[in-house]
Design an enzyme around this catalytic site. Sequence first.
Site, PDB file in Angstrom:
ATOM      1  CE  LYS A  81      -3.900   1.959   2.664  1.00  0.00           C
ATOM      2  NZ  LYS A  81      -4.748   1.780   3.868  1.00  0.00           N
ATOM      3  CB  SER A 156      -8.000   3.721   2.875  1.00  0.00           C
ATOM      4  OG  SER A 156      -7.151   3.102   3.821  1.00  0.00           O
ATOM      5  CB  SER A 180      -8.185   0.772   5.702  1.00  0.00           C
ATOM      6  OG  SER A 180      -8.880   1.985   5.594  1.00  0.00           O
TER       7      SER A 180
HETATM    8  N1  GLN Z   1     -12.914   4.166   6.494  1.00  0.00           N
HETATM    9  C1  GLN Z   1     -12.291   4.539   7.711  1.00  0.00           C
HETATM   10  C2  GLN Z   1     -11.864   5.970   7.647  1.00  0.00           C
HETATM   11  O1  GLN Z   1     -12.164   6.598   6.695  1.00  0.00           O
HETATM   12  C3  GLN Z   1     -11.134   3.634   8.008  1.00  0.00           C
HETATM   13  C4  GLN Z   1      -9.900   3.975   7.289  1.00  0.00           C
HETATM   14  C5  GLN Z   1      -8.760   3.101   7.647  1.00  0.00           C
HETATM   15  O2  GLN Z   1      -8.916   2.050   8.254  1.00  0.00           O
HETATM   16  N2  GLN Z   1      -7.574   3.573   7.296  1.00  0.00           N
HETATM   17  O3  GLN Z   1     -11.238   6.494   8.522  1.00  0.00           O
END
Ligand code: GLN
Length: 488
Positions: A81, A156, A180
Amino acid sequence: MNEVCRLSLKQLRDAVKRRSLSFKEIAEAYLERIDEAEHHLRAFVTVADESVVDQAADLDDRLARGDLRLGYLTGLPIGVKDNIVTKDVRTTCGSRILDNWVPPYDATVVRKLKANEALLFGKTNCDEFAMGSSTENSAHYPTRNPWDLDRVPGGSSGGSGSAVAARLVPAALGSDTGGSIRQPAAFCGVVGLKPTYGRISRYGLVAFGSSLDQIGPLANTVRDAAVMLQVLAGRDQADSTSANSPVDNYLSQIGKDVHGLRVGVPAEWMGSGLDREVKTAVQDALKVLESLGCCIEEVLLPHTSYAVATYYIIAPAEASANLARYDGVKYGYRSSQKDTLAQMYENSRTEGFGDEVKRRIMIGTYVLSSGYYDAYYLKASKVRTLIRQDYLKAFERVDLIVGPTTPTLPFQLGEKTSDPLAMYLSDVFTVTANLAGVPALSMPCSFTADKLPVGLQLIGPHFKEGRLLRVAHALESELQLNRPPLAL
Ligand code: GLN
């Protein structure tokens, strides 16, 4: 698609051991697959060039000479990532503000992959600074879901989910602050594991919410996720939050019987707000677990309804502090409008950050500001403790918790971009594991009539990743999921 790309990490390694595949053939097959599919998916920000074939050929030579120890990942293509730093490889975090940043060092997880002689096949796309649930917040471009190109891959770590599902790489790294890894794994029909807070070093992970962030794998099989965890887990001097507790033998859990395990299903997760098809798929999977000898019972996680609100105070608060370092001075983007120092800071940040990141910085700064701290941040921290206690109490009665990963199926691109609250609500079942620090895994349990994957979430007590992998593997073997053809 070349059949080589359908193989798991284990099958690839076995084929190399038998000498029925060379590292060079594997690298070439994956490069060809990327060439074929990447322009539809846009799963990568940076993608490997032909030099990986030379690296692979080099490994073949060493193997032939008897000068190579075959590790679990030796010579195998891995995606990372783009919020995990890679020496001499651009690392953007999906943000304009780091568009040209080339890190001078490797994250510990990348160092471990390299020590295993894995081949870095590229940096995968993500929501800017990992803030989002659809990969549409990437400053580069959105990534698409390989089962339906009009739908999001989740976020994400959507680039990692999409790349693994579409077989552009056999496995990838993601990061999980509030879901994410698991949510894109669910949306893309792959296995994603968020280990216990502290199980994997975060040295070199660009910080978002430091009390929540954890790195973990996405892979096509449970065993492959176990292999990745085995390679990555462990204490690291460079990350003082990494745990000292010994690393279990996760692979020994694969194939073990699950008879007699007590499985809790959170009553609060199976009610209204859960998509009908997701609910049916989860219930079916529970029946299969029961047929394998697990005892299914209801548990209560009574603070579930506060989870999203709590997370969206704590995560932005930490983000607002972590993102203060992007000021146009030390690294990254610097505005050309910079008559005074203050203007330089302001313009660099205004031009460098996207809307969602700015929203989080504003929320975070607000909830931490004097006069509001007690009402928001302090209160959220207390509710966080209650959420953690919900889990600890539940784990006095059951060995693991099983439920949906997401309340809905993968949604359409653009469907939630103008409604941040709707986007935040897709995290309702994932954020609690981060708030409590417990490990959680998402695995595909079904495909709908529309060929969309449904994710099942398994959550365990702290440091019981082995138990999650054991149950997930037993279920995966029993389900023998019939995957529909990919959209490309
Ligand atoms: N969707 C969540 C957020 O927007 C989690 C993001 C993540 O786990 N990095 O914060």
